[in-house]
Design an enzyme around this catalytic site. Structure first.
Site, mmCIF file in Angstrom:
data_model
loop_
_atom_site.group_PDB
_atom_site.id
_atom_site.type_symbol
_atom_site.label_atom_id
_atom_site.label_comp_id
_atom_site.label_asym_id
_atom_site.label_seq_id
_atom_site.Cartn_x
_atom_site.Cartn_y
_atom_site.Cartn_z
ATOM 1 N N PRO A 13 1.135 -0.880 0.050
ATOM 2 C CG PRO A 13 -0.045 -0.845 2.163
ATOM 3 C CD PRO A 13 0.865 -2.228 1.111
ATOM 4 C CG ASN A 14 -0.085 4.057 1.570
ATOM 5 O OD1 ASN A 14 -1.265 4.855 0.959
ATOM 6 N ND2 ASN A 14 0.114 3.889 2.686
ATOM 7 N NE ARG A 21 4.054 6.435 1.165
ATOM 8 C CZ ARG A 21 4.510 5.570 1.769
ATOM 9 N NH1 ARG A 21 4.607 4.205 0.965
ATOM 10 N NH2 ARG A 21 4.167 5.548 2.880
ATOM 11 C CE1 TYR A 26 8.740 4.986 2.600
ATOM 12 C CE2 TYR A 26 7.074 6.925 2.707
ATOM 13 C CZ TYR A 26 8.164 5.514 3.091
ATOM 14 O OH TYR A 26 7.523 5.166 4.524
ATOM 15 C CG ASN A 77 8.776 -1.798 -0.103
ATOM 16 O OD1 ASN A 77 7.982 -2.511 1.733
ATOM 17 N ND2 ASN A 77 9.236 -1.199 -0.093
ATOM 18 C CB ALA A 80 1.438 0.107 5.971
ATOM 19 C CD GLU A 101 11.162 -7.553 5.515
ATOM 20 O OE1 GLU A 101 11.292 -8.637 6.136
ATOM 21 O OE2 GLU A 101 10.706 -6.486 6.071
ATOM 22 C CG HIS A 103 10.853 -2.214 4.330
ATOM 23 N ND1 HIS A 103 10.175 -2.443 4.106
ATOM 24 C CD2 HIS A 103 11.438 -3.623 5.080
ATOM 25 C CE1 HIS A 103 9.501 -3.502 4.689
ATOM 26 N NE2 HIS A 103 10.163 -4.010 5.504
ATOM 27 C CB SER A 105 12.850 4.256 4.860
ATOM 28 O OG SER A 105 11.223 3.456 5.406
ATOM 29 N NE ARG A 110 10.048 5.962 8.522
ATOM 30 C CZ ARG A 110 9.318 5.606 7.437
ATOM 31 N NH1 ARG A 110 9.814 4.868 5.982
ATOM 32 N NH2 ARG A 110 8.270 6.650 7.675
HETATM 33 C C1 DQA Z 1 8.639 1.130 3.792
HETATM 34 C C2 DQA Z 1 8.243 1.053 5.189
HETATM 35 C C3 DQA Z 1 7.414 1.115 5.709
HETATM 36 O O1 DQA Z 1 7.091 1.506 7.283
HETATM 37 C C4 DQA Z 1 5.559 2.174 5.099
HETATM 38 O O2 DQA Z 1 5.116 1.801 5.477
HETATM 39 C C5 DQA Z 1 5.787 1.949 3.900
HETATM 40 C C6 DQA Z 1 7.243 1.832 2.877
HETATM 41 C C7 DQA Z 1 9.515 1.570 2.871
HETATM 42 O O3 DQA Z 1 9.399 1.310 1.975
HETATM 43 O O4 DQA Z 1 10.626 1.838 3.366
HETATM 44 O O5 DQA Z 1 4.725 2.145 3.174
HETATM 45 O O6 DQA Z 1 7.667 -0.631 3.047
#
Ligand code: DQA
Length: 151
Positions: A13-14, A21, A26, A77, A80, A101, A103, A105, A110
């Site tokens: 998501p997102n 964003r 990001y 990825n 959330a 996996e 990410h 960030s 965080r």
């Molecule tokens: C994320 C880190 C997650 O905590 C966050 O909810 C994201 C992106 C990252 O790629 O850094 O949406 O997965």
């Protein structure tokens, strides 16, 4: 030459909003540009990337179920859902395809709630905090492992 392997790249998501964003976290690159670049890189190694991005948990779960028998490696990825979804964990356990996996960030630098991942301990590796390059390193590693026939 025919593709030798297929990698499923999953974005949660997102991540469709990449490039617009929270740019400080990001970055500036859009999801479509990122995918385009990864596909170009993979192609050099005769690897096809199937990409799915969704904001809906069940779509990601279905994509994982459908990966069985046709996908050689997964890069995910889960965004959330990483921190919330036992269902995604169970789906990944069910199909038994090796996965990395990713990410963008550094989730450990965080908010506390981001430090827990429901999928890290069942993964074949975690790459986080390298910005958009996290995907590139995951892809390089997946390719290397596929050709060496190791997980
Ligand atoms: C994320 C880190 C997650 O905590 C966050 O909810 C994201 C992106 C990252 O790629 O850094 O949406 O997965």
């Amino acid at each position: 030459m025919q593709n030798k392997f297929t990698i499923l790249l999953i974005n949660g998501p997102n991540l469709n909003l990449l490039g617009s964003r929270e740019k400080k976290i990001y970055g500036n690159i859009s999801l479509s540009d990122l995918i385009k670049n990864l596909k170009i890189y993979a192609k050099k190694y005769h690897i096809k990337i199937n990409h799915v991005q969704s904001n809906a948990e069940h779509i990601l779960i279905d994509a994982i179920h459908n990966a069985k028998k046709i996908i050689d490696y997964i890069i995910i990825n889960a965004a959330a859902f990483t921190h919330t979804s036992i269902a995604l964990r169970d789906a990944l356990l069910a199909i038994q395809i090796p996965f990395i996996e990713v990410h963008i960030s550094n989730i450990y630098a965080r908010e506390n709630f981001r430090s827990h991942s429901w999928i890290s301990d069942i993964s074949n590796g975690v790459i986080c905090g390298l910005g958009i390059d996290s995907y590139k390193w995951a892809l390089k590693t997946a390719i290397k492992r596929l050709y060496k026939k190791i997980n």
